[in-house]
Motif scaffolding. Sequence first.
Motif, PDB file in Angstrom:
ATOM      1  N   ILE A  58       0.754  -1.243   0.155  1.00  0.00           N
ATOM      2  CA  ILE A  58       0.060   0.138   0.089  1.00  0.00           C
ATOM      3  C   ILE A  58       1.004   1.301  -0.148  1.00  0.00           C
ATOM      4  O   ILE A  58       0.472   2.300  -0.696  1.00  0.00           O
ATOM      5  CB  ILE A  58      -1.098   0.030   1.153  1.00  0.00           C
ATOM      6  N   SER A  59       1.915   1.151   0.672  1.00  0.00           N
ATOM      7  CA  SER A  59       2.862   2.365   0.750  1.00  0.00           C
ATOM      8  C   SER A  59       3.516   2.792  -0.791  1.00  0.00           C
ATOM      9  O   SER A  59       3.324   3.548  -1.140  1.00  0.00           O
ATOM     10  CB  SER A  59       4.294   2.209   1.607  1.00  0.00           C
ATOM     11  N   PHE A  60       3.919   1.352  -1.372  1.00  0.00           N
ATOM     12  CA  PHE A  60       4.613   2.082  -2.780  1.00  0.00           C
ATOM     13  C   PHE A  60       3.273   2.231  -3.832  1.00  0.00           C
ATOM     14  O   PHE A  60       3.706   3.047  -4.791  1.00  0.00           O
ATOM     15  CB  PHE A  60       5.590   0.884  -3.303  1.00  0.00           C
ATOM     16  N   GLN A  61       2.275   1.706  -3.486  1.00  0.00           N
ATOM     17  CA  GLN A  61       1.128   2.103  -4.146  1.00  0.00           C
ATOM     18  C   GLN A  61       0.847   3.685  -4.258  1.00  0.00           C
ATOM     19  O   GLN A  61       0.829   4.203  -5.187  1.00  0.00           O
ATOM     20  CB  GLN A  61      -0.226   1.318  -4.094  1.00  0.00           C
ATOM     21  N   GLU A  62       1.033   4.227  -3.095  1.00  0.00           N
ATOM     22  CA  GLU A  62       0.788   5.569  -2.741  1.00  0.00           C
ATOM     23  C   GLU A  62       1.960   6.315  -3.165  1.00  0.00           C
ATOM     24  O   GLU A  62       1.730   7.520  -3.598  1.00  0.00           O
ATOM     25  CB  GLU A  62       0.362   5.728  -1.244  1.00  0.00           C
ATOM     26  N   HIS A  63       3.371   6.055  -2.766  1.00  0.00           N
ATOM     27  CA  HIS A  63       4.186   6.928  -2.883  1.00  0.00           C
ATOM     28  C   HIS A  63       5.320   6.550  -4.204  1.00  0.00           C
ATOM     29  O   HIS A  63       6.126   7.420  -4.537  1.00  0.00           O
ATOM     30  CB  HIS A  63       4.997   6.886  -1.665  1.00  0.00           C
ATOM     31  N   LEU A  64       5.221   5.537  -4.818  1.00  0.00           N
ATOM     32  CA  LEU A  64       6.099   5.176  -5.676  1.00  0.00           C
ATOM     33  C   LEU A  64       6.089   6.214  -6.857  1.00  0.00           C
ATOM     34  O   LEU A  64       4.991   6.395  -7.681  1.00  0.00           O
ATOM     35  CB  LEU A  64       6.281   3.839  -6.186  1.00  0.00           C
ATOM     36  N   ARG A  65       7.145   6.951  -7.303  1.00  0.00           N
ATOM     37  CA  ARG A  65       6.948   7.950  -8.536  1.00  0.00           C
ATOM     38  C   ARG A  65       8.093   7.078  -9.546  1.00  0.00           C
ATOM     39  O   ARG A  65       9.109   7.969  -9.300  1.00  0.00           O
ATOM     40  CB  ARG A  65       7.480   9.268  -8.202  1.00  0.00           C
ATOM     41  N   PRO A  66       7.675   6.463 -10.338  1.00  0.00           N
ATOM     42  CA  PRO A  66       8.767   5.757 -10.958  1.00  0.00           C
ATOM     43  C   PRO A  66       9.296   6.794 -12.362  1.00  0.00           C
ATOM     44  O   PRO A  66       8.411   7.622 -12.840  1.00  0.00           O
ATOM     45  CB  PRO A  66       8.104   4.832 -11.881  1.00  0.00           C
ATOM     46  N   PHE A  67      10.576   6.483 -12.765  1.00  0.00           N
ATOM     47  CA  PHE A  67      10.791   7.268 -13.844  1.00  0.00           C
ATOM     48  C   PHE A  67      10.652   6.355 -15.030  1.00  0.00           C
ATOM     49  O   PHE A  67      10.530   5.029 -14.862  1.00  0.00           O
ATOM     50  CB  PHE A  67      12.649   7.246 -14.033  1.00  0.00           C
ATOM     51  N   ASP A  68      10.289   7.071 -16.425  1.00  0.00           N
ATOM     52  CA  ASP A  68       9.950   6.084 -17.471  1.00  0.00           C
ATOM     53  C   ASP A  68      11.121   5.070 -17.859  1.00  0.00           C
ATOM     54  O   ASP A  68      10.926   4.308 -18.464  1.00  0.00           O
ATOM     55  CB  ASP A  68       9.851   7.409 -18.872  1.00  0.00           C
ATOM     56  N   SER A  69      12.547   5.290 -17.207  1.00  0.00           N
ATOM     57  CA  SER A  69      13.528   4.377 -17.746  1.00  0.00           C
ATOM     58  C   SER A  69      13.352   3.294 -16.655  1.00  0.00           C
ATOM     59  O   SER A  69      14.117   2.409 -16.608  1.00  0.00           O
ATOM     60  CB  SER A  69      14.814   5.223 -17.710  1.00  0.00           C
ATOM     61  N   ASP A  70      12.678   3.306 -15.558  1.00  0.00           N
ATOM     62  CA  ASP A  70      12.654   2.332 -14.564  1.00  0.00           C
ATOM     63  C   ASP A  70      12.318   0.838 -15.378  1.00  0.00           C
ATOM     64  O   ASP A  70      11.382   1.034 -16.169  1.00  0.00           O
ATOM     65  CB  ASP A  70      11.794   2.480 -13.243  1.00  0.00           C
ATOM     66  N   VAL A  71      12.682  -0.227 -14.889  1.00  0.00           N
ATOM     67  CA  VAL A  71      12.273  -1.532 -15.200  1.00  0.00           C
ATOM     68  C   VAL A  71      11.812  -2.114 -13.931  1.00  0.00           C
ATOM     69  O   VAL A  71      12.562  -2.090 -12.848  1.00  0.00           O
ATOM     70  CB  VAL A  71      13.524  -2.467 -15.766  1.00  0.00           C
ATOM     71  N   ILE A  72      10.581  -2.910 -13.970  1.00  0.00           N
ATOM     72  CA  ILE A  72       9.913  -3.542 -13.047  1.00  0.00           C
ATOM     73  C   ILE A  72      10.172  -5.061 -13.266  1.00  0.00           C
ATOM     74  O   ILE A  72       9.674  -5.426 -14.234  1.00  0.00           O
ATOM     75  CB  ILE A  72       8.835  -3.380 -12.687  1.00  0.00           C
ATOM     76  N   ILE A  73      10.632  -5.886 -12.622  1.00  0.00           N
ATOM     77  CA  ILE A  73      10.496  -7.449 -12.804  1.00  0.00           C
ATOM     78  C   ILE A  73       9.334  -7.751 -11.782  1.00  0.00           C
ATOM     79  O   ILE A  73       9.586  -7.654 -10.659  1.00  0.00           O
ATOM     80  CB  ILE A  73      12.070  -7.936 -12.148  1.00  0.00           C
ATOM     81  N   ALA A  74       8.377  -8.227 -12.486  1.00  0.00           N
ATOM     82  CA  ALA A  74       7.344  -8.910 -11.311  1.00  0.00           C
ATOM     83  C   ALA A  74       7.236 -10.274 -11.845  1.00  0.00           C
ATOM     84  O   ALA A  74       7.365 -10.944 -13.118  1.00  0.00           O
ATOM     85  CB  ALA A  74       5.961  -8.238 -12.335  1.00  0.00           C
ATOM     86  N   THR A  75       7.154 -10.891 -10.601  1.00  0.00           N
ATOM     87  CA  THR A  75       7.190 -12.432 -10.901  1.00  0.00           C
ATOM     88  C   THR A  75       6.294 -13.292  -9.775  1.00  0.00           C
ATOM     89  O   THR A  75       6.070 -12.609  -8.717  1.00  0.00           O
ATOM     90  CB  THR A  75       8.667 -13.093 -10.484  1.00  0.00           C
ATOM     91  N   VAL A  76       5.761 -14.259 -10.239  1.00  0.00           N
ATOM     92  CA  VAL A  76       5.218 -15.231  -9.388  1.00  0.00           C
ATOM     93  C   VAL A  76       6.416 -15.908  -8.232  1.00  0.00           C
ATOM     94  O   VAL A  76       7.361 -16.139  -8.831  1.00  0.00           O
ATOM     95  CB  VAL A  76       4.517 -16.314 -10.039  1.00  0.00           C
ATOM     96  N   PRO A  77       6.219 -15.728  -6.920  1.00  0.00           N
ATOM     97  CA  PRO A  77       7.193 -16.469  -6.316  1.00  0.00           C
ATOM     98  C   PRO A  77       7.752 -17.851  -6.777  1.00  0.00           C
ATOM     99  O   PRO A  77       6.880 -18.641  -7.119  1.00  0.00           O
ATOM    100  CB  PRO A  77       6.528 -16.478  -4.783  1.00  0.00           C
TER     101      PRO A  77
END
Length: 347
Positions: A58-77
Amino acid sequence: MSMEKAEIVSKPDDLEESWDDEFQKLLQTSPKDRSLAGLDLYFYQGFWFKSRVLKAVISFQEHLRPFDSDVIIATVPKCGTTWLKALTFSVLCRNQFASDENHPLLTFGPHQLVRFLEYDLYYNNPSPDLENDCVYRPRIFSTHVPYSFLPTSIKDSGCKIVFACRNPMDMFISLWFFQNNIIVENAVPLSLDEAFDKFCHGIYEFGPFFDQVLGYWKACQENPDKILFLQYEDLKEDINSHIRNLAVFLGVPFTEEEEEQGVVEEIAKICSFESLKEVEMNKKGMHASGIPNSVFFRKAKVGDWSNYLTPSMVERLEKLIQEKLGDSGLTLKLTCKATSKDHIASA
Ligand code: A3P
């Protein structure tokens, strides 16, 4: 398995007095169950979370301000997060260290180089200083949250998302061993039978499996330039092609010169299970959460489930795959090469 069990000294996650009333209320009114490791889990917006992790989400949903250059690695554990962190880092930052002898993966674990939003960066701090936390550029973050939990700041920005999943049979076995190697104070780990039943009901951290996978699958169908959908089995089958695809997707394709120099093969080698598990930091180091890095390296085999699941378990999971993936067009590979055991969920 020869790995030593890790004693986690922290108390099981649950309500903390310092949390605001709103979050306390949310937990108190959410359905509750126990994880495979015997910890409290809360059901929130269709998925299961540990309380402290949900607070971080919930914190990062509210506060994260990504750069366009950021890369997110999203995985199933347990679907190759450690591997994908190493690969993505090596592809993106390949010109930021002098030579392979100085490769950061020889000194640091993949989880130190690419940190989890919910387990590391926002775990104890609702508003961390991401600028100073990331040494290399572009910034790479990782998460296990379902697609529906990604903040709009990520969805609407230019940052790319690399997603990985794996067949649920191997994923479950990997998760079961992982949880059994982490003894949490006051928690009673489940037997394989009990754990399997919970898994089939989707009750484990970030479960249910199929909802998480389908969330990213659909998002990738709608926006393939933003989300790269990878499967562990495909990487195992042909890692070099996937490293090339990853580089193209991330906007840093390999030059002819790099191809001639064998850069792709070098990345595959340095990120391989065999190499990484021998790195001192991965043998003896600890993740910030107190989990030894070594537990992220077990067997790395496709089809290892066949050594543990009974025929009736396999049948139950096969039915579930059929039912859940149905006409999604997504095919999960239960073994390495295409065999009759592969599930083809064709439209
Ligand atoms: P097994 O338990 O089947 O061996 P995650 O990183 O998402 O936690 O996933 C862990 C799984 O990935 C474990 O699977 C682990 O052995 C495997 N793994 C870790 N590093 C790997 C690598 N470099 N290449 C392939 N598989 C790897």
